[in-house]
Design an enzyme around this catalytic site. Structure first.
Site, PDB file in Angstrom:
ATOM      1  N   LYS A 111     -50.348  29.719  13.692  1.00 61.49           N
ATOM      2  CA  LYS A 111     -51.376  30.711  13.126  1.00 61.49           C
ATOM      3  C   LYS A 111     -52.881  30.162  13.546  1.00 61.49           C
ATOM      4  CE  LYS A 111     -48.712  33.031   9.764  1.00 61.49           C
ATOM      5  NZ  LYS A 111     -48.716  33.552   8.295  1.00 61.49           N
ATOM      6  N   LYS A 194     -39.294  35.361  16.797  1.00 64.81           N
ATOM      7  CA  LYS A 194     -38.746  36.180  15.684  1.00 64.81           C
ATOM      8  C   LYS A 194     -39.102  37.425  15.301  1.00 64.81           C
ATOM      9  CE  LYS A 194     -38.724  35.105  10.656  1.00 64.81           C
ATOM     10  NZ  LYS A 194     -39.282  34.429   9.478  1.00 64.81           N
ATOM     11  N   LYS A 197     -43.346  41.813  11.554  1.00 63.72           N
ATOM     12  CA  LYS A 197     -43.914  42.822  11.241  1.00 63.72           C
ATOM     13  C   LYS A 197     -45.450  43.171  11.740  1.00 63.72           C
ATOM     14  CE  LYS A 197     -44.439  40.836   6.679  1.00 63.72           C
ATOM     15  NZ  LYS A 197     -44.028  40.743   5.351  1.00 63.72           N
TER      16      LYS A 197
END
Ligand code: TRP
Length: 330
Positions: A111, A194, A197
Site C-alpha cells: 500500500k 484480488k 472495491k
C-alpha cells in the site's frame, strides 16, 4: 461461547468478494459464537477518504450487513470510530510492538508503494489497530481472508509481547480462520489480482448493489481466454477458474460437479448461467437493502445500539488493561 471479531473497511461498495469471502461465513457463525462485526472506518482513513462519502458508506455497509443476514439482535454490529477504546488500546499496543515486526508487513509494503517516506504513520500502524480491535473484546476467533493472516499472526505476537512485558496472562492469542473454500474472488479483469472495491475499474468487480443489467454486462465483458471448454486450471486459466469459483461459492456446488455441469458449454453460455446465478442469489439481499435504506434513522439507531453494547464490554476491559499498565483508571 467464544467471541468472534471481524471487520470490513467502510469504502465505496461492498463486492461479491466481501460477501462470499466474509459476510456469508459470518452469518453462519452467529449461531455458534458471540459475534462482533465492525465497520472499520478508522482503518479506512489510512488512505485519503472523502468525509461525506465515508459516512454514507458506513451506513450503507451496515444495511448490507443486515440485508445479508447479520442480525443486530444476535451480533454486535457497529462502526469502529463509535468506540474510542480501539484507538486507546492501539496506542498501548504500539508501545509494546517493535518496529521490526511492522517492517515485515507485506500489506504496508504494497500500500505504501515506492515512496515509503511519504506513507502516513497510520498506514504503518494499521495492524496494531487491528490487534486492538480484536483484543479489546477478548475475541479468540477471527475470520478473515488469507491476505490478513499475517496481521493476525502479528496480533498473536503482540499478545505475547504485552503479557511478557507486564507479567500477566491477560490477553489470549486469537486464532485466524480462513474461509474453507479458500475463497479468493479475483478481479474480472485480471484473474491474478484480488477483486477489490478500490480498483479503478468498476468492471473488475461485482458490487452487491449492482443492477441485474449491470451484472450481465460485467460478466459478459469479464476477461477470459481462447481455450475452448470450461475447466478449472488456476495456473494457466486464472480468469475462467475465478468465474468457476464464483459460481461454486454462490451455489454451494463442488468444483468437480460444476466442471461436469459446464462440460461442452461455450464461454458465453457459461457466462449467461453465471450471471443468472449471481442475480438470483443477490436478489433477496438487494430487496432487503432497498427497504432498509428507506429508513436511515432506523439504521443509525441500530448502529448506536451496537456501539453501546460494544462500548460496555470495551470499557470494562479497558479499565483492567489500564490497571495492568499503570495508567489512570478512575
Ligand atoms: N484489515 C481487515 C481487512 O482489510 C479489516 C479489519 C480491521 C479486521 N480490523 C480487523 C479484520 C479485525 C479482522 C479483525 O480485511
Amino acid at each position: 461461547m467464544p467471541t468472534v471479531f471481524s471487520g470490513i473497511q467502510a469504502t465505496g461498495n461492498l463486492t461479491i468478494g466481501n460477501y462470499l469471502g466474509a459476510i456469508k461465513n459470518w452469518v453462519v457463525m452467529q449461531s455458534d459464537f458471540d459475534c462482533i462485526f465492525c465497520i472499520v472506518d478508522l482503518h479506512s482513513i489510512t488512505m485519503p477518504q472523502d468525509p461525506v462519502a465515508l459516512k454514507e458508506a458506513c451506513v450503507s455497509n451496515l444495511a448490507l450487513y443486515i440485508a445479508s443476514g447479520l442480525d443486530p439482535n444476535k451480533s454486535i454490529l457497529f462502526a469502529q470510530s463509535a468506540v474510542s477504546y480501539h484507538t486507546e488500546l492501539a496506542w498501548i499496543f504500539a508501545c509494546s510492538t517493535p518496529m521490526g515486526w511492522l517492517n515485515r508487513m507485506t500489506q504496508f509494503k504494497d500500500k505504501a508503494g515506492k515512496d515509503k517516506e511519504k506513507a502516513c504513520l497510520g498506514l504503518y500502524a494499521y495492524p496494531v489497530l487491528m490487534a486492538a480491535d480484536i483484543l479489546l473484546y477478548g475475541a479468540t476467533h477471527v475470520p478473515v481472508g488469507e491476505d490478513q493472516t499475517q496481521h493476525i499472526e502479528l496480533a498473536r505476537d503482540i499478545v505475547g509481547a504485552f503479557n511478557r512485558q507486564y507479567k500477566v496472562e491477560y490477553f489470549e492469542e486469537p486464532i485466524c480462520i480462513n474461509s474453507k473454500v479458500a475463497l479468493r474472488i479475483m478481479s474480472l479483469r485480471d484473474g491474478r489480482k484480488k477483486m477489490s472495491k478500490s480498483d479503478e475499474s468498476d468492471y473488475s468487480r461485482i458490487n452487491l448493489t449492482d443492477t441485474p443489467d449491470l451484472i450481465i454486462q460485467k460478466i459478459k465483458k469479464a476477461k477470459t481466454d481462447a481455450v475452448p471448454n470450461i475447466f478449472y486450471d488456476e495456473e494457466n486459466r486464472p480468469e475462467i477458474s475465478n468465474l468457476l469459483n464464483i459460481y461454486c461459492a454462490f451455489t454451494g456446488v463442488e468444483l468437480d460437479a460444476a466442471q461436469v455441469h459446464f462440460k461442452g458449454h461455450s464461454t458465453s453460455q457459461f457466462k449467461d448461467e453465471l450471471s443468472a446465478t449471481i442475480i438470483e442469489h443477490l436478489k433477496p439481499v438487494q430487496q432487503e437493502y432497498k427497504v432498509l435504506m428507506t429508513d436511515k434513522g432506523q439504521l443509525l439507531k441500530i448502529a448506536q445500539q451496537g456501539a453501546d453494547k460494544a462500548n460496555a464490554i470495551a470499557e470494562k476491559r479497558m479499565r483492567e488493561i489500564k490497571q495492568i499498565v499503570g495508567l489512570w483508571d478512575n
